[in-house]
Design an enzyme around this catalytic site. Structure first.
Site, PDB file in Angstrom:
ATOM      1  N   GLY A  14       0.836  -1.215   0.000  1.00 12.01           N
ATOM      2  CA  GLY A  14       0.000   0.000   0.000  1.00 12.01           C
ATOM      3  C   GLY A  14       0.860   1.250   0.000  1.00 12.01           C
ATOM      4  O   GLY A  14       1.879   1.307   0.690  1.00 12.01           O
ATOM      5  N   VAL A  26      16.937   8.255  -0.821  1.00  9.69           N
ATOM      6  CA  VAL A  26      17.775   7.145  -1.316  1.00  9.69           C
ATOM      7  C   VAL A  26      18.544   7.603  -2.556  1.00  9.69           C
ATOM      8  O   VAL A  26      19.765   7.392  -2.664  1.00  9.69           O
ATOM      9  CB  VAL A  26      16.883   5.912  -1.671  1.00  9.69           C
ATOM     10  CG1 VAL A  26      17.660   4.887  -2.481  1.00  9.69           C
ATOM     11  CG2 VAL A  26      16.316   5.278  -0.397  1.00  9.69           C
ATOM     12  N   ARG A  75       0.879  -4.977  -5.295  1.00  4.49           N
ATOM     13  CA  ARG A  75       1.079  -6.173  -4.456  1.00  4.49           C
ATOM     14  C   ARG A  75       1.226  -7.318  -5.458  1.00  4.49           C
ATOM     15  O   ARG A  75       0.280  -7.665  -6.150  1.00  4.49           O
ATOM     16  CB  ARG A  75      -0.131  -6.408  -3.558  1.00  4.49           C
ATOM     17  CG  ARG A  75      -0.455  -5.226  -2.620  1.00  4.49           C
ATOM     18  CD  ARG A  75      -1.538  -5.616  -1.634  1.00  4.49           C
ATOM     19  NE  ARG A  75      -2.287  -4.485  -1.111  1.00  4.49           N
ATOM     20  CZ  ARG A  75      -1.906  -3.721  -0.095  1.00  4.49           C
ATOM     21  NH1 ARG A  75      -0.779  -3.948   0.517  1.00  4.49           N
ATOM     22  NH2 ARG A  75      -2.678  -2.729   0.323  1.00  4.49           N
ATOM     23  N   ASP A 106       5.263  -5.371   5.824  1.00  5.13           N
ATOM     24  CA  ASP A 106       5.800  -6.711   6.115  1.00  5.13           C
ATOM     25  C   ASP A 106       5.780  -7.652   4.903  1.00  5.13           C
ATOM     26  O   ASP A 106       6.696  -8.455   4.728  1.00  5.13           O
ATOM     27  CB  ASP A 106       5.118  -7.343   7.330  1.00  5.13           C
ATOM     28  CG  ASP A 106       3.617  -7.483   7.170  1.00  5.13           C
ATOM     29  OD1 ASP A 106       3.061  -6.867   6.238  1.00  5.13           O
ATOM     30  OD2 ASP A 106       3.010  -8.213   7.973  1.00  5.13           O
ATOM     31  N   THR A 129       4.387   2.122   5.675  1.00  3.32           N
ATOM     32  CA  THR A 129       2.982   1.697   5.708  1.00  3.32           C
ATOM     33  C   THR A 129       2.251   2.562   6.720  1.00  3.32           C
ATOM     34  O   THR A 129       2.812   2.899   7.768  1.00  3.32           O
ATOM     35  CB  THR A 129       2.816   0.209   6.102  1.00  3.32           C
ATOM     36  OG1 THR A 129       1.467  -0.015   6.527  1.00  3.32           O
ATOM     37  CG2 THR A 129       3.726  -0.232   7.239  1.00  3.32           C
ATOM     38  N   ASP A 131       0.024   1.560   8.585  1.00  2.00           N
ATOM     39  CA  ASP A 131      -0.471   0.718   9.693  1.00  2.00           C
ATOM     40  C   ASP A 131       0.409   0.758  10.953  1.00  2.00           C
ATOM     41  O   ASP A 131      -0.055   0.405  12.038  1.00  2.00           O
ATOM     42  CB  ASP A 131      -0.607  -0.736   9.235  1.00  2.00           C
ATOM     43  CG  ASP A 131      -1.556  -0.886   8.058  1.00  2.00           C
ATOM     44  OD1 ASP A 131      -2.429  -0.011   7.890  1.00  2.00           O
ATOM     45  OD2 ASP A 131      -1.424  -1.869   7.305  1.00  2.00           O
ATOM     46  N   ASP A 133       2.647  -1.256  11.859  1.00  2.00           N
ATOM     47  CA  ASP A 133       2.629  -2.583  12.479  1.00  2.00           C
ATOM     48  C   ASP A 133       3.919  -3.368  12.292  1.00  2.00           C
ATOM     49  O   ASP A 133       3.922  -4.589  12.396  1.00  2.00           O
ATOM     50  CB  ASP A 133       1.444  -3.393  11.912  1.00  2.00           C
ATOM     51  CG  ASP A 133       1.519  -3.530  10.393  1.00  2.00           C
ATOM     52  OD1 ASP A 133       2.350  -2.834   9.771  1.00  2.00           O
ATOM     53  OD2 ASP A 133       0.755  -4.322   9.833  1.00  2.00           O
ATOM     54  N   ARG A 175      -5.364  -2.748   8.903  1.00  2.34           N
ATOM     55  CA  ARG A 175      -5.349  -4.193   8.621  1.00  2.34           C
ATOM     56  C   ARG A 175      -5.586  -4.974   9.904  1.00  2.34           C
ATOM     57  O   ARG A 175      -6.628  -4.806  10.517  1.00  2.34           O
ATOM     58  CB  ARG A 175      -4.014  -4.597   7.972  1.00  2.34           C
ATOM     59  CG  ARG A 175      -4.118  -5.886   7.175  1.00  2.34           C
ATOM     60  CD  ARG A 175      -2.789  -6.245   6.559  1.00  2.34           C
ATOM     61  NE  ARG A 175      -2.421  -5.367   5.480  1.00  2.34           N
ATOM     62  CZ  ARG A 175      -2.806  -5.520   4.224  1.00  2.34           C
ATOM     63  NH1 ARG A 175      -3.568  -6.507   3.888  1.00  2.34           N
ATOM     64  NH2 ARG A 175      -2.413  -4.684   3.286  1.00  2.34           N
TER      65      ARG A 175
HETATM   66  O1  F6P Z   1      -1.550  -1.683   4.650  1.00  2.00           O
HETATM   67  C1  F6P Z   1      -2.155  -0.471   4.350  1.00  2.00           C
HETATM   68  C2  F6P Z   1      -3.647  -0.645   4.170  1.00  2.00           C
HETATM   69  O2  F6P Z   1      -4.209   0.628   3.891  1.00  2.00           O
HETATM   70  C3  F6P Z   1      -4.390  -1.321   5.318  1.00  2.00           C
HETATM   71  O3  F6P Z   1      -4.616  -0.464   6.394  1.00  2.00           O
HETATM   72  C4  F6P Z   1      -5.637  -1.795   4.628  1.00  2.00           C
HETATM   73  O4  F6P Z   1      -6.186  -2.909   5.306  1.00  2.00           O
HETATM   74  C5  F6P Z   1      -5.129  -2.188   3.268  1.00  2.00           C
HETATM   75  O5  F6P Z   1      -3.917  -1.482   3.068  1.00  2.00           O
HETATM   76  C6  F6P Z   1      -6.076  -1.887   2.146  1.00  2.00           C
HETATM   77  O6  F6P Z   1      -5.514  -2.361   0.966  1.00  2.00           O
HETATM   78  P1  F6P Z   1      -6.036  -1.979  -0.491  1.00  2.00           P
HETATM   79  O7  F6P Z   1      -5.675  -0.552  -0.758  1.00  2.00           O
HETATM   80  O8  F6P Z   1      -5.304  -2.927  -1.382  1.00  2.00           O
HETATM   81  O9  F6P Z   1      -7.511  -2.184  -0.476  1.00  2.00           O
END
Ligand code: F6P
Length: 326
Positions: A14, A26, A75, A106, A129, A131, A133, A175
């Site tokens: 993301g 960088v 992804r 991760d 990210t 998150d 996390d 997430r």
């Molecule tokens: O990891 C970042 C995030 O925004 C999470 O908080 C969420 O669950 C997920 O990505 C959503 O993914 P996508 O943009 O692929 O729907």
């Protein structure tokens, strides 16, 4: 160990505000050390499909303040396969890339960890990210901006909540983690916060709602982390509407507006430091590590720890939330 003369940089997973500041850092740090740099578009997907772009200092001018990622992101399912990684390796060899810096969460580091066990190209990671996390770093790039975006959105919703005597269920991202919800809940004075890391929240919520219905409190904010065990905000709100007919309930799912936008000063600063640190790490022969930020210092954490380790939510923050929510 092979001398590093050319590196590549990519963003994956993301997007997060501050990724551009990290790319800029960088690129400029690499040039400072006399290295060539290429960007890889669309993360690992672009590594497999050979989407390489040469990056000079001027290509990263005027991007420090921009959200998203100029390299774009994806992804990649194909990178999870041996064939996909083999194609990616062949492309890196063709482009004479000696090392790669990846910016992501991760999933990104998991891919980098596997790849660098299979092939002799060193990887270093930068945590990016919203998150927050990742194990081994106090902050990931993008978290601070997302948190501020959420806080601003909730403040606005609170105006309506109090004007109309409403109970708002607001769902935030994260997430499987509750960092955004917990900290935004504390920062906005939410009445209740539902996060995945805590068991038994159904009972606590019920107790709160019973008290609410007795006290006839006029408005409230219930913050729902998307990964919590009771379901999303819509689900939780529907249940509450069934059980407590008197409440004037509304739902807001903040969604992807949390991911974009101008990075905060903190995220730009963090990204700038970690970008320089990532290039330094490669030149110091560090391999398969994430550069993180712990107690205001740059640290190096092996990929396998960042992936396997579970980032615990702080007990002290939970206590603060417990004391301050009703
Ligand atoms: O990891 C970042 C995030 O925004 C999470 O908080 C969420 O669950 C997920 O990505 C959503 O993914 P996508 O943009 O692929 O729907």
């Amino acid at each position: 160990m092979k001398k590093i003369s050319k590196i590549a940089v990519l963003s994956s997973g993301g997007d997060a505000p501050g990724m551009n500041a990290a790319i800029r850092s960088v690129v400029r740090a690499a040039i400072f050390h006399g290295l060539e740099v290429e960007g890889i578009e669309h993360g690992y997907e672009g590594m497999i499909k050979a989407e390489f772009v040469k990056l000079k200092s001027k290509n990263v001018r005027n991007i420090i303040q921009r959200g998203g990622t100029i390299l774009r992101t994806a992804r990649s399912e194909e990178f999870k396969t041996e064939e996909g990684r083999q194609k990616a390796y062949d492309n890196l060899v063709k482009r004479k890339i000696d090392a790669v810096i990846v910016i992501g969460g991760d999933g990104t580091f998991r891919g980098a960890g596997i790849f660098s066990q299979e092939f002799d190209i060193p990887f270093v990671g930068i945590p990016g990210t919203i998150d927050n996390d990742m194990f081994g770093t106090d902050f990931t790039i993008g978290f601070d901006t997302a948190l501020n975006t959420v806080v601003e959105a909730i403040d606005r919703i609170k105006d309506t909540a109090s004007s109309h005597d409403r109970m708002f269920f607001i769902e935030v991202m994260g997430r499987d983690a509750g960092f955004i919800a917990l900290q935004a809940g504390i920062a906005t004075g939410a009445e209740a916060i539902l996060i995945p890391e805590i068991e038994g929240q159904a009972e606590k919520l019920k107790e709160y709602l019973l008290n609410e219905s007795k006290s006839k409190k006029s408005s409230s904010i219930i913050l729902v982390a998307e990964g919590n065990n009771l379901g999303g905000a819509v689900e939780v709100a529907n249940k509450v509407k069934d059980d407590f007919k008197d409440f004037n309930v509304r739902v807001n799912v903040l969604g992807h507006m949390q991911r974009g936008g101008t990075p905060t000063a903190f995220d730009r600063f963090l990204a700038s430091r970690l970008g320089v640190a990532a290039v330094d790490a490669l030149l110091d022969n560090q391999r398969s590590v994430m550069v993180g930020y712990k107690n205001h210092e740059v640290v190096h954490v092996p990929f396998n720890k960042t992936i396997k380790g579970n980032r615990d939510i702080s007990n002290e923050l939970l206590r603060v939330a417990d004391i301050l929510t009703i």
